[in-house]
Design a protein around this motif. Structure first.
Motif, short mmCIF file in Angstrom:
data_model
loop_
_atom_site.label_atom_id
_atom_site.label_comp_id
_atom_site.label_asym_id
_atom_site.label_seq_id
_atom_site.Cartn_x
_atom_site.Cartn_y
_atom_site.Cartn_z
N VAL A 5 -32.37 4.08 -8.59
CA VAL A 5 -31.71 3.60 -10.02
C VAL A 5 -30.32 4.45 -10.58
O VAL A 5 -30.16 5.42 -9.81
N LEU A 6 -29.59 3.29 -12.06
CA LEU A 6 -28.44 4.55 -12.01
C LEU A 6 -28.92 4.85 -13.43
O LEU A 6 -29.26 3.85 -14.03
N MET A 7 -28.58 5.84 -13.18
CA MET A 7 -28.55 7.12 -14.53
C MET A 7 -27.95 7.30 -15.26
O MET A 7 -27.09 8.24 -14.45
N LYS A 8 -27.70 8.50 -15.94
CA LYS A 8 -27.21 9.20 -16.97
C LYS A 8 -27.87 10.88 -16.29
O LYS A 8 -29.20 10.43 -16.31
N GLU A 11 -31.00 11.32 -18.84
CA GLU A 11 -31.71 10.12 -18.73
C GLU A 11 -32.93 10.90 -17.16
O GLU A 11 -33.46 10.56 -17.36
N GLY A 171 -22.52 19.31 -20.69
CA GLY A 171 -22.34 18.20 -21.21
C GLY A 171 -21.97 16.74 -19.84
O GLY A 171 -22.16 16.12 -19.84
N THR A 172 -21.60 17.29 -18.97
CA THR A 172 -20.64 16.72 -17.79
C THR A 172 -21.68 15.66 -16.87
O THR A 172 -22.03 14.39 -17.30
N GLN A 175 -24.17 13.16 -18.90
CA GLN A 175 -23.35 12.51 -19.02
C GLN A 175 -22.98 11.87 -18.36
O GLN A 175 -22.93 10.17 -18.00
N VAL A 176 -22.72 11.91 -17.44
CA VAL A 176 -22.26 11.61 -15.76
C VAL A 176 -23.29 10.19 -15.32
O VAL A 176 -24.32 10.23 -15.47
N MET A 177 -23.09 9.19 -14.88
CA MET A 177 -23.92 8.84 -13.99
C MET A 177 -24.19 8.01 -12.91
O MET A 177 -22.89 7.84 -12.16
N GLU A 178 -24.90 8.48 -12.13
CA GLU A 178 -25.03 8.85 -10.86
C GLU A 178 -26.52 7.57 -10.24
O GLU A 178 -27.30 7.70 -10.54
N PRO A 179 -26.30 7.05 -8.79
CA PRO A 179 -27.84 6.95 -8.26
C PRO A 179 -28.71 8.14 -8.48
O PRO A 179 -28.39 8.82 -7.55
N TYR B 46 -19.24 10.94 -25.14
CA TYR B 46 -18.77 11.26 -23.68
C TYR B 46 -18.18 9.48 -23.30
O TYR B 46 -18.40 8.67 -23.78
N TYR B 47 -16.94 9.61 -22.34
CA TYR B 47 -17.30 8.37 -21.69
C TYR B 47 -17.07 7.07 -22.47
O TYR B 47 -17.76 6.34 -22.49
N TYR B 129 -30.02 -2.03 -12.20
CA TYR B 129 -30.16 -1.16 -11.67
C TYR B 129 -30.44 0.80 -12.58
O TYR B 129 -30.26 1.85 -12.23
N ARG B 130 -30.51 0.00 -14.09
CA ARG B 130 -30.62 0.46 -15.04
C ARG B 130 -31.81 0.87 -15.29
O ARG B 130 -32.67 -0.18 -15.55
N PRO B 131 -32.62 2.17 -15.22
CA PRO B 131 -34.29 1.70 -15.61
C PRO B 131 -34.59 1.17 -16.45
O PRO B 131 -36.38 0.82 -16.53
N ASN B 162 -24.87 -2.55 -10.27
CA ASN B 162 -24.55 -1.36 -9.38
C ASN B 162 -24.80 -0.31 -9.79
O ASN B 162 -25.72 0.69 -10.66
N LEU B 163 -24.71 0.95 -8.39
CA LEU B 163 -25.13 1.68 -8.41
C LEU B 163 -24.01 2.80 -8.44
O LEU B 163 -23.90 3.64 -8.35
#
Lengths: 356, 220
Positions: A5-8, A11, A171-172, A175-179, B46-47, B129-131, B162-163
């Motif tokens: 999944v793609l998460m911060k 999260e 903080g980074t 906040q960053v989103m990665e699989p 952020y972002y 792909y968001r949980p 997307n991932l």
């Protein structure tokens, strides 16, 4: 959740805590970690857990103390100023030998500071933070996947050693989103015969307390705790070494700073400079042996930090000041660029032979 | 490109709203003179759109955002210029709204004027792909919460599943059924399926739109 999944990062910490069996979360909102609380607020009620927004950080950490005393896996999270408020409670946790997980998504300080990423709570985390002689386990993730993995590990280590464990993020990375995937082998939490779960008139009652008015007894407790810390320092240091084997210049960095530095090391290698990266994953216990190994091989170390330079002191201690160390740091919420780290590497590589 | 005067991007946290909104504004700028992008995100400091301020200004796109965005002042404030979006009907407006119902609340202030003029699109950006939005039911839940908070009904879906940079064409293909199911359940058309440049070539014939990604702080 075994699918990707793609998460911060924030999260991922929350979901990993749930995966590790944490069903109790107490917190108080503060940027840039509020996603942890927001995620817990959505998930905990659906899985029979407790999410509670306390009236303050101090209340939250004392709720953590209560749940930990009852033998439950429990977590709280905050960011720098909030961690300072929690520090009294963390000292009490340490003084009562209680396992708990505390997340610090660091922001720039001191004081109220700012809301942009920082690593300037390194001293606070690795030296305990509150009053008294104690340590906590400190884990420093450098990716969203590691946010998850180290959160699971933090629960295991905390239970194993009966110590508070801290995820020292920033903080980074929060906040960053990665699989990310969550297919971890979750070992059941160990038995906690010391927990205050009710005697049912079958055993003497347990006491969880940090108050001890007999100096001889309090001294004995301190020595016993430090024997345990010595064991932790022997067994638990974690470190990633990247291209350090033949490196003339080694960059030392953790968390987000290591991400920046790795790019610079790769670029330096492309330019023919023998550069490497050493990335402490546990900040306490500090991976001293990995640094000691560099003595006699490495010409220079560059420490990259989002602070005025804090880990640099542990690097100097671990190498007994026998390798020249240069700082490459930004503060106040700024992040050193890969380009700047590269420039430092190039400069250090041209520095010539060390005079000893 | 068919477009209404106001294009609103809403969705779950991290669904890719900001990225989609910026790319949409840049696309608009190719055919329209007066393009304005407004950062209505009062939830997350952020972002956000204002991170791309320089790039947007270089392209001649006006950015309306909180004077505190990107600074160290974490205030949920919006500037008075946001009223230009509804008052000045000569502009082409792109609205980047904060995540979930909390973010959408800020949009409610403009809702009466937007609905009165009735020349808007409101895109629901989705990412399988968001949980917390892995299936149609969870997306429907978020959709209802957002519509209740801002008082504006969605008009179309943007499938941004997307991932991150690791996304493969098969990851995107696996989301087609998800997007179709949401489209079927909501009656909303799928306005676009968005992919990043590295996989665009491989998917050209599959009706996808190419969008670029905002730079991360540790990128070189």
């Amino acid at each position: 959740m075994s699918e990707k999944v793609l998460m911060k990062g924030n999260e991922a910490i929350a979901e990993a805590a749930i995966t590790a069996g944490c069903r109790h979360y107490f917190g108080y909102p503060i940027t840039p970690q509020t996603e942890i609380a927001a995620y817990m607020a959505k998930r905990m009620p659906k899985i029979g857990g407790t999410f509670l927004q306390a009236e303050s950080e101090i209340a939250a950490i004392n709720m953590v103390y209560g749940a930990a005393s009852a033998g439950k896996r429990v977590m709280t999270s905050s960011s720098s100023p909030g961690i300072s408020l929690k520090s009294e409670g963390i000292s009490y946790l340490a003084g009562s030998d209680l396992p708990a997980v505390i997340v610090n998504a660091q922001r720039g300080g001191p004081g109220l500071g700012g809301i942009q990423p920082s690593q300037s709570d390194y001293f606070q985390a690795t030296r305990g933070g509150g009053h008294g002689d104690y340590h906590i386990l400190v884990l420093a993730p450098a990716s969203v996947q590691e946010m998850a993995a180290l959160t699971v590990k933090a629960f295991d280590l905390a239970d194993k050693w009966r110590m508070p464990a801290m995820i020292l993020a920033d903080g980074t990375i929060g906040q960053v989103m990665e699989p990310v995937t969550f297919d971890f082998d979750i070992a059941p939490a160990p038995e906690k015969p010391w927990a205050t779960t009710g005697t049912e008139l079958r055993r003497p009652h347990n006491i969880v307390n940090s108050l001890c008015l007999q100096p001889e007894e309090l001294e004995r407790q301190n020595f016993a705790r430090f024997d345990r810390y010595a064991q932790v320092e022997k067994e638990e240091p974690l470190c990633e070494e990247y291209l350090t084997e033949d490196a003339d210049v080694v960059v030392a960095a953790f968390g987000i700073a290591a991400r920046v530095s790795k790019n610079a090391v790769d670029e330096a290698r492309r330019q023919g400079i023998k550069a490497g990266l050493i990335r402490p994953i546990t900040l306490w216990p500090f991976p001293k042996a990995n640094f000691a190994k560099l003595v006699g091989k490495t010409k220079a170390i560059i420490t990259v930090e989002l602070s005025m330079g804090q880990m640099v002191e542990d690097v100097l201690l671990a190498t007994k000041c026998r390798i020249p160390v240069e700082k490459c740091n930004r503060a106040g919420g700024m992040i050193p660029s890969s380009e700047r780290v590269l420039r430092e590497i190039v400069e250090a590589s041209q520095g010539g032979e060390i005079p000893w | 490109m068919e477009h209404k005067r106001i294009s609103i991007f809403c969705g779950h946290y991290g669904s890719g709203k900001t990225n989609a909104a910026i790319c949409f504004a840049e696309e608009l700028k190719k055919t329209c003179e007066n393009v304005v992008i407004a950062d209505l995100d009062i939830v997350n400091p952020y972002y956000r759109t204002s991170d791309s301020k320089t790039e947007l200004e270089e392209k001649g796109i006006r950015l309306i955002c909180s004077p505190y965005a990107g600074s160290n002042v974490d205030l949920p404030a919006l500037p008075q210029e946001i009223y230009a979006i509804t008052d000045d009907q000569r502009i082409q407006a792109v609205l980047d709204v904060g995540g979930d119902e909390r973010g959408a609340l800020a949009l409610g202030r403009l809702a009466p004027a937007i609905l009165r003029e009735n020349n808007y699109d409101m895109f629901m950006v989705i990412n399988m792909y968001r949980p917390l939005t892995p299936d149609a039911d969870s997306v429907l839940e978020v959709k209802a919460e957002i519509e209740n908070a801002c008082g504006i009904p969605f008009t179309a879906i943007i499938n941004n599943s997307n991932l991150g940079p690791e996304t493969t064409p098969d990851d995107v293909r696996a989301s087609f059924a998800y997007a179709d199911r949401i489209s079927e359940k909501t009656g909303l058309p799928i306005a676009a399926t968005t992919v990043y440049p590295p996989i665009y070539e491989a998917m050209k014939g599959e009706g996808v739109t190419c969008i670029h990604l905002q730079k991360k702080p540790f990128d070189m």
